[in-house]
Every structure is written in structure tokens, then in C-alpha cells.
Design a protein around this motif. Structure first.
Motif, PDB file in Angstrom:
ATOM      1  N   GLY A 285       7.757  43.138  53.596  1.00 13.27           N
ATOM      2  CA  GLY A 285       7.586  43.072  52.148  1.00 13.27           C
ATOM      3  C   GLY A 285       6.660  41.937  51.739  1.00 13.27           C
ATOM      4  N   MET A 286       6.732  40.809  52.430  1.00 10.15           N
ATOM      5  CA  MET A 286       5.848  39.683  52.120  1.00 10.15           C
ATOM      6  C   MET A 286       4.389  40.044  52.364  1.00 10.15           C
ATOM      7  SD  MET A 286       8.039  36.558  53.812  1.00 10.15           S
ATOM      8  CE  MET A 286       9.832  36.576  53.663  1.00 10.15           C
ATOM      9  N   VAL A 287       4.144  40.738  53.463  1.00  7.96           N
ATOM     10  CA  VAL A 287       2.772  41.171  53.769  1.00  7.96           C
ATOM     11  C   VAL A 287       2.285  42.141  52.699  1.00  7.96           C
ATOM     12  CG1 VAL A 287       1.337  42.461  55.387  1.00  7.96           C
ATOM     13  CG2 VAL A 287       3.016  40.802  56.245  1.00  7.96           C
ATOM     14  N   ARG A 288       3.139  43.076  52.317  1.00  7.42           N
ATOM     15  CA  ARG A 288       2.759  44.071  51.322  1.00  7.42           C
ATOM     16  C   ARG A 288       2.455  43.426  49.970  1.00  7.42           C
ATOM     17  NH1 ARG A 288       6.883  46.684  51.875  1.00  7.42           N
ATOM     18  NH2 ARG A 288       8.093  46.024  50.057  1.00  7.42           N
ATOM     19  N   LYS A 289       3.289  42.492  49.564  1.00 10.05           N
ATOM     20  CA  LYS A 289       3.117  41.869  48.242  1.00 10.05           C
ATOM     21  C   LYS A 289       1.890  40.965  48.170  1.00 10.05           C
ATOM     22  CE  LYS A 289       7.993  42.007  46.908  1.00 10.05           C
ATOM     23  NZ  LYS A 289       9.205  41.214  46.574  1.00 10.05           N
ATOM     24  N   THR A 290       1.487  40.404  49.297  1.00  6.50           N
ATOM     25  CA  THR A 290       0.344  39.498  49.289  1.00  6.50           C
ATOM     26  C   THR A 290      -0.955  40.175  49.694  1.00  6.50           C
ATOM     27  OG1 THR A 290       0.869  38.803  51.557  1.00  6.50           O
ATOM     28  CG2 THR A 290       1.785  37.478  49.756  1.00  6.50           C
ATOM     29  N   ASN A 291      -0.870  41.400  50.209  1.00  7.87           N
ATOM     30  CA  ASN A 291      -2.063  42.170  50.554  1.00  7.87           C
ATOM     31  C   ASN A 291      -2.995  41.401  51.488  1.00  7.87           C
ATOM     32  OD1 ASN A 291      -3.644  44.506  50.432  1.00  7.87           O
ATOM     33  ND2 ASN A 291      -4.864  43.745  48.722  1.00  7.87           N
ATOM     34  N   GLY A 292      -2.395  40.631  52.415  1.00  6.95           N
ATOM     35  CA  GLY A 292      -3.198  39.918  53.393  1.00  6.95           C
ATOM     36  C   GLY A 292      -3.940  38.713  52.859  1.00  6.95           C
ATOM     37  N   ARG A 293      -3.607  38.263  51.645  1.00  6.54           N
ATOM     38  CA  ARG A 293      -4.332  37.158  51.011  1.00  6.54           C
ATOM     39  C   ARG A 293      -3.733  35.789  51.309  1.00  6.54           C
ATOM     40  NH1 ARG A 293      -7.146  38.778  46.117  1.00  6.54           N
ATOM     41  NH2 ARG A 293      -6.410  36.914  45.027  1.00  6.54           N
ATOM     42  N   VAL A 294      -2.522  35.756  51.853  1.00  4.42           N
ATOM     43  CA  VAL A 294      -1.798  34.490  52.012  1.00  4.42           C
ATOM     44  C   VAL A 294      -1.403  34.265  53.467  1.00  4.42           C
ATOM     45  CG1 VAL A 294       0.308  33.230  51.377  1.00  4.42           C
ATOM     46  CG2 VAL A 294      -0.909  34.557  49.651  1.00  4.42           C
ATOM     47  N   ARG A 295      -1.659  33.063  53.957  1.00  2.55           N
ATOM     48  CA  ARG A 295      -1.193  32.650  55.274  1.00  2.55           C
ATOM     49  C   ARG A 295       0.193  32.016  55.118  1.00  2.55           C
ATOM     50  NH1 ARG A 295      -3.840  31.275  60.261  1.00  2.55           N
ATOM     51  NH2 ARG A 295      -5.493  32.674  59.516  1.00  2.55           N
ATOM     52  N   PHE A 296       1.142  32.419  55.984  1.00  2.99           N
ATOM     53  CA  PHE A 296       2.515  31.935  55.900  1.00  2.99           C
ATOM     54  C   PHE A 296       2.807  30.940  57.019  1.00  2.99           C
ATOM     55  CE2 PHE A 296       2.686  35.845  53.557  1.00  2.99           C
ATOM     56  CZ  PHE A 296       3.713  35.711  52.637  1.00  2.99           C
ATOM     57  N   THR A 297       3.367  29.790  56.674  1.00  2.00           N
ATOM     58  CA  THR A 297       4.005  28.937  57.660  1.00  2.00           C
ATOM     59  C   THR A 297       5.509  29.142  57.474  1.00  2.00           C
ATOM     60  OG1 THR A 297       4.219  26.935  56.290  1.00  2.00           O
ATOM     61  CG2 THR A 297       2.110  27.289  57.418  1.00  2.00           C
ATOM     62  N   VAL A 298       6.243  29.133  58.575  1.00  2.00           N
ATOM     63  CA  VAL A 298       7.648  29.548  58.535  1.00  2.00           C
ATOM     64  C   VAL A 298       8.544  28.406  59.001  1.00  2.00           C
ATOM     65  CG1 VAL A 298       9.332  31.236  59.356  1.00  2.00           C
ATOM     66  CG2 VAL A 298       6.952  31.937  58.959  1.00  2.00           C
ATOM     67  N   LYS A 299       9.397  27.916  58.103  1.00  2.00           N
ATOM     68  CA  LYS A 299      10.288  26.808  58.448  1.00  2.00           C
ATOM     69  C   LYS A 299      11.415  27.308  59.346  1.00  2.00           C
ATOM     70  CE  LYS A 299      11.251  23.725  55.293  1.00  2.00           C
ATOM     71  NZ  LYS A 299      11.873  23.018  54.149  1.00  2.00           N
ATOM     72  N   LEU A 300      11.671  26.546  60.410  1.00  2.00           N
ATOM     73  CA  LEU A 300      12.771  26.897  61.288  1.00  2.00           C
ATOM     74  C   LEU A 300      14.102  26.769  60.552  1.00  2.00           C
ATOM     75  CD1 LEU A 300      11.991  25.273  64.763  1.00  2.00           C
ATOM     76  CD2 LEU A 300      11.291  27.497  63.857  1.00  2.00           C
ATOM     77  N   ASN A 301      15.014  27.645  60.903  1.00  2.00           N
ATOM     78  CA  ASN A 301      16.354  27.605  60.337  1.00  2.00           C
ATOM     79  C   ASN A 301      17.026  26.267  60.661  1.00  2.00           C
ATOM     80  OD1 ASN A 301      19.507  28.386  60.796  1.00  2.00           O
ATOM     81  ND2 ASN A 301      18.593  29.558  59.130  1.00  2.00           N
ATOM     82  N   GLN A 302      17.933  25.852  59.788  1.00  2.00           N
ATOM     83  CA  GLN A 302      18.618  24.573  59.958  1.00  2.00           C
ATOM     84  C   GLN A 302      19.401  24.481  61.264  1.00  2.00           C
ATOM     85  OE1 GLN A 302      21.497  24.113  56.745  1.00  2.00           O
ATOM     86  NE2 GLN A 302      21.599  26.338  56.555  1.00  2.00           N
ATOM     87  N   ALA A 303      19.728  25.616  61.881  1.00  2.00           N
ATOM     88  CA  ALA A 303      20.414  25.579  63.171  1.00  2.00           C
ATOM     89  C   ALA A 303      19.567  24.880  64.233  1.00  2.00           C
ATOM     90  CB  ALA A 303      20.744  26.996  63.631  1.00  2.00           C
ATOM     91  N   PHE A 304      18.233  24.923  64.069  1.00  2.00           N
ATOM     92  CA  PHE A 304      17.333  24.333  65.050  1.00  2.00           C
ATOM     93  C   PHE A 304      17.101  22.844  64.809  1.00  2.00           C
ATOM     94  CE2 PHE A 304      16.333  28.819  64.799  1.00  2.00           C
ATOM     95  CZ  PHE A 304      16.161  29.194  66.114  1.00  2.00           C
ATOM     96  N   THR A 305      17.124  22.414  63.557  1.00  4.40           N
ATOM     97  CA  THR A 305      16.686  21.056  63.226  1.00  4.40           C
ATOM     98  C   THR A 305      17.787  20.141  62.713  1.00  4.40           C
ATOM     99  OG1 THR A 305      16.040  21.850  61.024  1.00  4.40           O
ATOM    100  CG2 THR A 305      14.326  21.776  62.734  1.00  4.40           C
ATOM    101  N   HIS A 306      18.802  20.695  62.096  1.00  4.43           N
ATOM    102  CA  HIS A 306      19.847  19.865  61.507  1.00  4.43           C
ATOM    103  C   HIS A 306      21.162  19.962  62.302  1.00  4.43           C
ATOM    104  CE1 HIS A 306      16.840  19.606  58.433  1.00  4.43           C
ATOM    105  NE2 HIS A 306      17.594  18.839  57.681  1.00  4.43           N
TER     106      HIS A 306
END
Length: 277
Positions: free
Chosen positions: A58-79
Motif C-alpha cells: 500500500g505504501m508503494v501504491r500511494k507514493t507511486n515510486g516517488r518516495v524512498r523509505f527508511t525503515v526503523k527497526l522494531n523496539q524488540a531489536f533496540t530497546h
């Protein structure tokens, strides 16, 4: 020339109604409008719950390839730092639609201040790097004990990206410098609200800071000094409170362009959405 992506930490912000999003806009429409103004976003929702494949589609569809995404790791990994194999599987597999669309940026591991540099924590970070091998992983340290050249040398050796932060001048935090550990760099601008950084009861309070033009010029100078050392730079504004980031991003874009760095401004498909942010 370095490709510079500029965006914000998250996009689902009701405070932006009447600023970026026209009054009455439904939350499901936020991302489509965001994509008309910014070419990068840091996905924060994954910190609380890892989205599934359909959500990323859905994110790809809504942005039509115009936006680069960085993805934050879930808190299980960092906290909590107790990720199960299923957490790794979901974290690594779910963003596949972003990869297929060519809009996947780095993963972001944001460690809290309570993660100082100790033998135990160094061992944990090494294990995390091994599990994310083959994927870009940017690491933000809040504790000043990590802010050392030898740490950045180690990150470079393992292909990790040092997150260059801008924190308030309160002590105990890494210095506000652009450090490079590979072909990609990552800058997170948290604002300089010293009074609320430790005392604030929410992230919104801690990030309540509107950068001045002088402060944006300062960062533009630091970025310009690194021109030629990087293929890609991500600049993510975290001061989204009250729409501060919406005002600061055009200021930084202009400052970078004035220094000879070509920073694109996305062309809106509609007019009149940005308003007087």
C-alpha cells in the motif's frame, strides 16, 4: 554528485492538517499527499509493530515510486533487545515490496541512551550486523561513549552506517557532525530543545524546536564538506511537532542549493497543499 534525500520522521501527523494536509484530509490520504512534497520518509510505525507485506504494498501504491523509505527497526531489536527469529524474519521479509519498487532505503536501529558502549552491547551490535548482512543498516547511538573514531572504523568494517545526529547541547550525547562510514550517510535532526530533552514527557515535547536559518546554514556547510565522499545522503527531520520540519526543509534545500549541491524539490501533482506551514 551525492544524491540527497530529505524528509521527516513519520508522515501520519494530525498536527499537519491545514499545513501540509488540507483540512478534512483523512489519515489514509496522508502518505499520497506527503509524496508530492518530499522524496524520503522514515517509517516510524515499524518501531511499535512490524507492518506486513500488504501494508508495504500500500505504501508503494500511494507514493507511486516517488518516495524512498527508511525503515526503523522494531523496539524488540533496540530497546528490549530480545528479538526472536520470527521478528527477524518479519523485519527482513515484509519490506520486500519496497525493494521490488526500488524505493527501499536503509534500516534504522535507534538505540536509546541506556545503551552505552560496553562489551555486552558491542557483542549484541555485532550479532545484529550479522543478521542484517546484505542490507543497509544505519545505527543511531544516543550515548556519547560510542562517539569515537574507532567505533566508526568498526561500523565501516561491517558495512554499517553511522547516524549523524543533531541533538540539543545538553551533554552526554554525540557531537553534531556529519560522519561517513561508507557510500551512504544518514543524518537525523532532532531539534535543539535543551529544556525538554531530558524533562519532556513525550517525543513531541523533546522535538519542539524550529531551526533558525543560521542553524540550517550550519548543517548545509557540514554536508557540503562531505560532497564527493558519498553516493547517497538521507536527511530526516525529527522536529515534526507543530509542523516545524515543514518549514525547515525548504530552508535546508535552499541552503544546499546555494552551496552547489543539487537538491530536487518534488513537483506536486496538485497545487495549494503546502500552505503556509
Amino acid at each position: 554528485m551525492t544524491r540527497i534525500y530529505i524528509g521527516t520522521g513519520g508522515y501520519s501527523n494530525d498536527e499537519w492538517l491545514g499545513k501540509l494536509y488540507p483540512a478534512g484530509t483523512k489519515s489514509g490520504e496522508y502518505l499520497s499527499i506527503y509524496a508530492q512534497h518530499f522524496d524520503c520518509v522514515e517509517l516510524n510505525s515499524s518501531f511499535y509493530a512490524i507492518p506486513g507485506l500488504k501494508a508495504f504494498e500500500g505504501m508503494v501504491r500511494k507514493t507511486n515510486g516517488r518516495v524512498r523509505f527508511t525503515v526503523k527497526l522494531n523496539q524488540a531489536f533496540t530497546h528490549a533487545r530480545t528479538p526472536a527469529d520470527a521478528d527477524f524474519d518479519r523485519m527482513l521479509q515484509s519490506p520486500q515490496p519496497l525493494r521490488e519498487a526500488g524505493v527501499m532505503g536503509p534500516y534504522l536501529a535507534q538505540f536509546p541512551y541506556s545503551f552505552p558502549r560496553t562489551p555486552e552491547h558491542r557483542k549484541y551490535l555485532l550479532g545484529l550486523a550479522e543478521r542484517f548482512a546484505g542490507h543497509e543498516l544505519a545505527v543511531e547511538f544516543r550515548h556519547i561513549s560510542w562517539d569515537k573514531p574507532e567505533v566508526r572504523e568498526g561500523l565501516s568494517e561491517y558495512g554499517l552506517i553511522w547516524v549523524s545526529p543533531d541533538y540539543p547541547p545538553v551533554g552526554g550525547l554525540p557531537e553534531p557532525q556529519v560522519h561517513v562510514t561508507g557510500d551512504t550517510a544518514y543524518l537525523r535532526l532532532h531539534g535543539r530543545n535543551a529544556g525538554n530533552w531530558w524533562e519532556g514527557t513525550s517525543a513531541s515535547e523533546r522535538h519542539d524546536h524550529l531551526y533558525t536559518q543560521a542553524e540550517m546554514d550550519e548543517w548545509a556547510d557540514k554536508i557540503a564538506l562531505r560532497e564527493g565522499e558519498l553516493d547517497t545522503l538521507y536527511v530526516l527531520f525529527q522536529n515534526t511537532t507543530k509542523g516545524h520540519a515543514l518549514r525547515n526543509i525548504p530552508m535546508l534545500r535552499a541552503a544546499l542549493n546555494a552551496r552547489g549541491l543539487n537538491v530536487a524539490t518534488p513537483e506536486p501533482e496538485q497545487s495549494g497543499l503546502f500552505g503556509d506551514a
